[in-house]
Design a protein around this motif. Structure first.
Motif, PDB file in Angstrom:
ATOM      1  N   ALA A  46       0.781  -1.230   0.084  1.00 42.85           N
ATOM      2  CA  ALA A  46       0.142   0.092  -0.206  1.00 42.85           C
ATOM      3  C   ALA A  46       0.742   1.281   0.003  1.00 42.85           C
ATOM      4  O   ALA A  46       0.401   2.202  -0.244  1.00 42.85           O
ATOM      5  N   LEU A  47       2.024   1.040   0.424  1.00 44.54           N
ATOM      6  CA  LEU A  47       3.013   2.452   0.528  1.00 44.54           C
ATOM      7  C   LEU A  47       2.997   3.120  -0.738  1.00 44.54           C
ATOM      8  O   LEU A  47       3.083   4.385  -0.702  1.00 44.54           O
ATOM      9  N   PRO A  48       3.132   2.418  -1.940  1.00 43.83           N
ATOM     10  CA  PRO A  48       3.334   3.328  -2.938  1.00 43.83           C
ATOM     11  C   PRO A  48       1.704   4.064  -3.471  1.00 43.83           C
ATOM     12  O   PRO A  48       2.155   4.971  -4.075  1.00 43.83           O
ATOM     13  N   TYR A  49       0.711   3.790  -2.846  1.00 44.63           N
ATOM     14  CA  TYR A  49      -0.621   4.584  -3.117  1.00 44.63           C
ATOM     15  C   TYR A  49      -0.746   5.476  -1.890  1.00 44.63           C
ATOM     16  O   TYR A  49      -1.564   6.045  -1.766  1.00 44.63           O
ATOM     17  N   LEU A  50       0.286   5.680  -0.966  1.00 44.08           N
ATOM     18  CA  LEU A  50       0.100   6.478  -0.019  1.00 44.08           C
ATOM     19  C   LEU A  50       0.029   7.964  -0.221  1.00 44.08           C
ATOM     20  O   LEU A  50      -0.748   8.903   0.272  1.00 44.08           O
ATOM     21  N   ALA A  51       0.688   8.393  -1.379  1.00 53.18           N
ATOM     22  CA  ALA A  51       0.649   9.547  -1.696  1.00 53.18           C
ATOM     23  C   ALA A  51      -0.748  10.203  -2.513  1.00 53.18           C
ATOM     24  O   ALA A  51      -1.223  11.144  -2.346  1.00 53.18           O
ATOM     25  N   PRO A 270      -3.423  14.626 -12.191  1.00 51.99           N
ATOM     26  CA  PRO A 270      -3.835  13.229 -12.262  1.00 51.99           C
ATOM     27  C   PRO A 270      -3.291  12.344 -11.271  1.00 51.99           C
ATOM     28  O   PRO A 270      -3.337  11.252 -10.859  1.00 51.99           O
ATOM     29  N   THR A 271      -1.838  12.820 -11.029  1.00 58.61           N
ATOM     30  CA  THR A 271      -0.784  11.950 -10.367  1.00 58.61           C
ATOM     31  C   THR A 271      -0.121  12.776  -9.347  1.00 58.61           C
ATOM     32  O   THR A 271       0.074  14.121  -9.514  1.00 58.61           O
ATOM     33  N   VAL A 272       0.166  12.141  -8.138  1.00 52.57           N
ATOM     34  CA  VAL A 272       0.954  12.903  -7.047  1.00 52.57           C
ATOM     35  C   VAL A 272       2.525  13.009  -7.583  1.00 52.57           C
ATOM     36  O   VAL A 272       3.074  12.060  -7.824  1.00 52.57           O
ATOM     37  N   GLY A 273       3.152  14.217  -7.187  1.00 54.77           N
ATOM     38  CA  GLY A 273       4.388  14.185  -7.467  1.00 54.77           C
ATOM     39  C   GLY A 273       4.945  15.607  -7.473  1.00 54.77           C
ATOM     40  O   GLY A 273       4.042  16.491  -7.407  1.00 54.77           O
ATOM     41  N   PHE A 274       6.302  15.687  -7.262  1.00 60.03           N
ATOM     42  CA  PHE A 274       7.088  17.032  -6.988  1.00 60.03           C
ATOM     43  C   PHE A 274       7.358  17.858  -8.091  1.00 60.03           C
ATOM     44  O   PHE A 274       8.137  17.193  -9.052  1.00 60.03           O
ATOM     45  N   ALA A 275       6.727  18.877  -8.205  1.00 60.36           N
ATOM     46  CA  ALA A 275       7.044  20.099  -9.453  1.00 60.36           C
ATOM     47  C   ALA A 275       6.976  19.400 -10.700  1.00 60.36           C
ATOM     48  O   ALA A 275       7.723  19.298 -11.697  1.00 60.36           O
ATOM     49  N   LEU A 276       5.741  18.644 -11.085  1.00 59.15           N
ATOM     50  CA  LEU A 276       5.612  18.064 -12.225  1.00 59.15           C
ATOM     51  C   LEU A 276       5.331  19.000 -13.115  1.00 59.15           C
ATOM     52  O   LEU A 276       4.787  20.019 -12.987  1.00 59.15           O
TER      53      LEU A 276
END
Length: 315
Positions: A46-51, A270-276
């Protein structure tokens, strides 16, 4: 209304008898069981989906606050801490029993209250849902009762809730309501578009945003505006209300908060990420909004009437 809709659906042949026979296969006794071992084993997966889960949890928190406030406006005050604790504890218990869905305060308090619902209705609803899941009769009920008979009730609840929001909000702040609706409208349109594309066996990426734009469907706009709607609508509402009530510093904070949420992809992405890269345009936009508020604050501070007020205060 529910009974009438069900009778009419069967009378006009809109329901399928075969669906009832098929639904009976789910009958049985399904007591809840504890799955602590499975829960612990599933944590690494589940950790990869935590964001993605954290923003959803934050959105759930906002839903609770909105519905508690709705109940308060309808004349029923509930302590926020107790509601949140009950919500969280229920979700944790459900998680231990293998339920992946968190609990939230149900929307439409004013509507249900207008129908005469009280604590007895709440208890009966909870008990009914428990028995339905315990004996696996959910599919049977859906086969007997058409969705078309349920929707009018939800439409009524929505109308009453919307009426309450506009009625209880000060006239000066009414534009904020409609400002907050834009991300939600985009979210609805995005969900509808994605469902249609999925039914056709394709995706927005495969079809192409340019092709859809030629047909008047601006998919990229829906993606950016619709994703993170629960949180972005709150940010937009804060910016709007602080602009209307002339609170520039608070507006600047709201703009900065929007920039921070955007840079991590929590909203407008649509996705979580830094400075996309697609998110950076929104980061800059929110920072510009914050800068405008700061500029307004500085102008007000240096205005002659502000200096006069400071002089009077010293005197």
């Amino acid at each position: 209304m529910l009974a009438t809709g069900t009778v009419l659906a069967w009378a006009f042949g809109l329901q399928d008898r075969a669906a009832i026979a098929a639904s009976m296969q789910s009958f049985g006794f399904n007591p809840p069981t504890v799955h602590i071992d499975s829960l612990i084993q599933g944590i690494p997966h589940a950790l990869p989906y935590l964001a993605s889960a954290v923003p959803l949890g934050l959105a759930n928190y906002i839903f609770d606050l909105e519905n508690i406030e709705s109940a308060h406006a309808a004349g029923d005050e509930y302590k926020t801490r107790q509601v949140m604790l009950a919500n969280g504890i229920s979700s944790i218990i459900g998680c231990f029993c293998g339920n992946p869905y968190p609990v939230t305060v149900y929307v439409g308090h004013a509507g249900w209250k207008s129908l005469g619902a009280g604590i007895g209705y709440t208890v009966a609803t909870g008990l009914s849902m428990f028995l339905i899941s315990l004996f696996g009769i959910g599919a049977f009920l859906l086969a007997v009762i058409p969705v078309a008979a349920i929707v009018p009730i939800l439409v009524y609840i929505g109308i009453v809730t919307a009426n309450q929001v506009v009625r209880e909000t000060p006239k000066l702040e009414v534009p904020v309501i409609f400002t907050c609706m834009f991300p939600w409208i985009a979210n609805w349109a995005l969900t509808l578009t994605n469902n249609v594309l999925s039914a056709a066996g394709t995706t927005g990426a495969q079809v192409g945003a340019a092709v859809m734009a030629n047909k008047g469907v601006y998919y990229n706009g829906l993606v950016h505006l619709g994703n993170g709607a629960p949180i972005s609508s709150m940010v937009w509402g804060c910016i709007a209300i602080f602009a209307i009530t002339d609170r520039p510093l608070r507006g600047a904070v709201a703009g900065a908060a929007g920039a921070i949420l955007s840079v991590f992809g929590i909203i407008h992405s649509p996705t979580v990420g830094f400075a996309l890269e697609p998110s950076m345009q929104f980061v800059y936009s929110y920072l510009m909004v914050a800068a405008i508020f700061v500029g307004k604050y500085m102008m007000d501070k240096n205005a002659p009437h502000a200096q006069l007020q400071q002089t009077d205060a010293k005197a």
